[in-house]
Design a protein around this motif. Structure first.
Motif, mmCIF file in Angstrom:
data_model
loop_
_atom_site.group_PDB
_atom_site.id
_atom_site.type_symbol
_atom_site.label_atom_id
_atom_site.label_comp_id
_atom_site.label_asym_id
_atom_site.label_seq_id
_atom_site.Cartn_x
_atom_site.Cartn_y
_atom_site.Cartn_z
ATOM 1 N N LEU A 192 0.830 -1.208 0.000
ATOM 2 C CA LEU A 192 0.000 0.000 0.000
ATOM 3 C C LEU A 192 0.865 1.259 0.000
ATOM 4 O O LEU A 192 0.563 2.243 -0.688
ATOM 5 C CB LEU A 192 -0.930 -0.003 1.215
ATOM 6 N N TRP A 193 1.941 1.228 0.784
ATOM 7 C CA TRP A 193 2.840 2.384 0.869
ATOM 8 C C TRP A 193 3.466 2.687 -0.492
ATOM 9 O O TRP A 193 3.575 3.849 -0.889
ATOM 10 C CB TRP A 193 3.917 2.099 1.915
ATOM 11 N N LEU A 194 3.880 1.644 -1.212
ATOM 12 C CA LEU A 194 4.479 1.838 -2.530
ATOM 13 C C LEU A 194 3.521 2.526 -3.495
ATOM 14 O O LEU A 194 3.906 3.413 -4.248
ATOM 15 C CB LEU A 194 4.907 0.492 -3.120
ATOM 16 N N VAL A 216 2.445 -3.119 -7.360
ATOM 17 C CA VAL A 216 3.225 -4.347 -7.174
ATOM 18 C C VAL A 216 2.348 -5.381 -6.478
ATOM 19 O O VAL A 216 1.764 -5.105 -5.435
ATOM 20 C CB VAL A 216 4.485 -4.083 -6.324
ATOM 21 N N SER A 217 2.245 -6.560 -7.050
ATOM 22 C CA SER A 217 1.434 -7.599 -6.428
ATOM 23 C C SER A 217 2.109 -8.102 -5.151
ATOM 24 O O SER A 217 3.325 -7.971 -4.978
ATOM 25 C CB SER A 217 1.230 -8.769 -7.398
ATOM 26 N N ALA A 238 16.890 2.755 -2.667
ATOM 27 C CA ALA A 238 16.500 4.043 -2.085
ATOM 28 C C ALA A 238 15.060 4.005 -1.597
ATOM 29 O O ALA A 238 14.735 4.527 -0.517
ATOM 30 C CB ALA A 238 16.676 5.162 -3.112
ATOM 31 N N ILE A 239 14.190 3.362 -2.385
ATOM 32 C CA ILE A 239 12.782 3.253 -1.985
ATOM 33 C C ILE A 239 12.661 2.372 -0.750
ATOM 34 O O ILE A 239 11.902 2.689 0.176
ATOM 35 C CB ILE A 239 11.935 2.684 -3.145
ATOM 36 N N LYS A 240 13.415 1.260 -0.725
ATOM 37 C CA LYS A 240 13.368 0.383 0.451
ATOM 38 C C LYS A 240 13.842 1.122 1.693
ATOM 39 O O LYS A 240 13.252 0.990 2.774
ATOM 40 C CB LYS A 240 14.225 -0.861 0.237
ATOM 41 N N ALA A 241 14.894 1.902 1.575
ATOM 42 C CA ALA A 241 15.388 2.670 2.721
ATOM 43 C C ALA A 241 14.344 3.677 3.185
ATOM 44 O O ALA A 241 14.171 3.895 4.391
ATOM 45 C CB ALA A 241 16.679 3.390 2.338
ATOM 46 N N GLU A 242 13.637 4.252 2.242
ATOM 47 C CA GLU A 242 12.575 5.210 2.589
ATOM 48 C C GLU A 242 11.438 4.518 3.338
ATOM 49 O O GLU A 242 10.933 5.035 4.339
ATOM 50 C CB GLU A 242 12.053 5.860 1.307
ATOM 51 N N PHE A 243 11.060 3.325 2.842
ATOM 52 C CA PHE A 243 9.993 2.588 3.530
ATOM 53 C C PHE A 243 10.442 2.139 4.915
ATOM 54 O O PHE A 243 9.687 2.237 5.887
ATOM 55 C CB PHE A 243 9.553 1.364 2.728
ATOM 56 N N ILE A 296 -8.392 -1.521 -6.415
ATOM 57 C CA ILE A 296 -7.297 -1.732 -7.362
ATOM 58 C C ILE A 296 -6.608 -3.031 -6.958
ATOM 59 O O ILE A 296 -5.837 -3.065 -6.006
ATOM 60 C CB ILE A 296 -6.321 -0.543 -7.355
ATOM 61 N N ASP A 297 -6.901 -4.084 -7.670
ATOM 62 C CA ASP A 297 -6.586 -5.436 -7.211
ATOM 63 C C ASP A 297 -5.087 -5.682 -7.045
ATOM 64 O O ASP A 297 -4.671 -6.278 -6.061
ATOM 65 C CB ASP A 297 -7.167 -6.451 -8.196
ATOM 66 N N LYS A 298 -4.279 -5.215 -7.971
ATOM 67 C CA LYS A 298 -2.864 -5.590 -7.957
ATOM 68 C C LYS A 298 -2.164 -5.161 -6.679
ATOM 69 O O LYS A 298 -1.347 -5.879 -6.119
ATOM 70 C CB LYS A 298 -2.147 -5.011 -9.169
ATOM 71 N N GLN A 299 -2.496 -3.954 -6.189
ATOM 72 C CA GLN A 299 -1.852 -3.501 -4.957
ATOM 73 C C GLN A 299 -2.806 -3.501 -3.767
ATOM 74 O O GLN A 299 -2.504 -2.939 -2.723
ATOM 75 C CB GLN A 299 -1.219 -2.109 -5.129
ATOM 76 N N SER A 300 -3.968 -4.141 -3.937
ATOM 77 C CA SER A 300 -4.930 -4.309 -2.832
ATOM 78 C C SER A 300 -5.361 -2.978 -2.227
ATOM 79 O O SER A 300 -5.592 -2.879 -1.024
ATOM 80 C CB SER A 300 -4.339 -5.213 -1.734
ATOM 81 N N TYR A 301 -5.471 -1.964 -3.064
ATOM 82 C CA TYR A 301 -5.765 -0.615 -2.564
ATOM 83 C C TYR A 301 -7.200 -0.229 -2.909
ATOM 84 O O TYR A 301 -7.659 -0.412 -4.030
ATOM 85 C CB TYR A 301 -4.804 0.386 -3.206
ATOM 86 N N PHE A 302 -7.901 0.319 -1.922
ATOM 87 C CA PHE A 302 -9.250 0.848 -2.141
ATOM 88 C C PHE A 302 -9.149 2.355 -2.302
ATOM 89 O O PHE A 302 -8.511 3.032 -1.491
ATOM 90 C CB PHE A 302 -10.158 0.525 -0.949
ATOM 91 N N VAL A 303 -9.770 2.874 -3.340
ATOM 92 C CA VAL A 303 -9.684 4.312 -3.601
ATOM 93 C C VAL A 303 -11.043 4.968 -3.426
ATOM 94 O O VAL A 303 -12.043 4.303 -3.196
ATOM 95 C CB VAL A 303 -9.112 4.605 -5.009
ATOM 96 N N GLY A 304 -11.051 6.293 -3.586
ATOM 97 C CA GLY A 304 -12.141 7.175 -3.171
ATOM 98 C C GLY A 304 -13.545 6.714 -3.399
ATOM 99 O O GLY A 304 -13.869 6.019 -4.348
#
Length: 250
Positions: free
Chosen positions: A53-55, A63-64, A79-84, A237-245
């Motif tokens: 979800l963060w990504l 990303v699945s 760099a992204i991993k370090a940020e997370f 949004i199935d691939k990243q399991s995210y629910f939007v507005g």
């Protein structure tokens, strides 16, 4: 409303755990102290889902779940991993994820006291996934429905005493599959579960003409002790399991 339970019900595979993970992620962003009791997933898998979800939220990367470990360990994404990792470390003081496999309702109630000490604050929200696989107390000899009534009573009483919010996930009865409009009676071992809840919501994903779940998700508010009965429709949004507005109320 504090001191109340919210019941989220769905049939298997609809996405009640994904809904919970989205809610947990939003709480983490707000810095709200929370406890998550998972009777199916281990804490590592939940953190992978939160990273997923963060990504999407921060880098618009879809990303699945199954390729998350490859992405987060790829040197190209260091760099992204370090940020997370920095983001997660900053939020660790506000969350405890407990592998509650084999826990009874009383085990969960006692565990919350330990979590409060660890967080150095009372959890404002307690998530539980899910009610029907909470272990039966070995000394209880009642029916399945009576056992579920007891579990609901123990958790509701704890919620009121803590003046927190408990979000409890629940399965639905099989007969609910043939109904066009969900109702309270759809909850499995229906009884004290819906009676004790301040709010009860049924999550539904309509099927397309091929019998596959669509990306529309309906949230049917079948009980609301403090307001009206309104349904919400959101996009999943199935691939990243995210629910939007929220797109529409019905």
């Amino acid at each position: 409303k504090k001191g109340n339970t919210i019941i989220l019900g769905a049939r298997p595979g609809v996405g009640k755990t994904k809904v919970m993970t989205n809610l947990v992620y939003e709480d983490l962003k707000e810095g709200i102290p929370i406890a998550v009791y998972s009777l199916e997933q281990n804490p590592v898998d939940i953190w992978i889902s939160l990273a997923q979800l963060w990504l999407f939220d921060n880098h618009n990367l879809s990303v699945s779940f199954w390729t998350m470990s490859d992405i987060m360990n790829d040197v190209k994404h260091a760099a992204i991993k370090a940020e997370f990792d920095k983001w997660a470390k900053e939020r660790l003081p506000t969350i405890r994820i407990i592998n509650a496999s084999g826990y009874t309702a009383n085990d969960i109630s006692r565990s919350i006291e330990s979590v409060t000490q660890q967080l150095k604050a009372k959890p404002e929200k307690v998530y539980l996934d899910y009610l029907q696989i909470i272990k039966r107390d070995p000394n209880f000899r009642g029916s399945s429905k009576e056992n579920m009534d007891l579990i609901s009573h123990v958790l509701t009483t704890k919620c009121k005493r803590m003046n927190s919010v408990f979000i409890l996930l629940s399965q639905l009865n099989r007969v609910s599959e043939d109904k066009k409009t969900p109702s309270l009676s759809d909850f499995k071992e229906s009884g004290a579960i819906e009676q004790d809840a301040g709010v009860a919501v049924i999550i539904e994903r309509p099927l397309d003409t091929d019998g596959k779940p669509t990306d529309e998700v309906n949230f049917w508010v079948v009980k609301d002790r403090y307001g009206g009965h309104r349904g919400k429709r959101v996009t999943f949004i199935d691939k990243q399991s995210y629910f939007v507005g929220i797109e529409k109320e019905f």
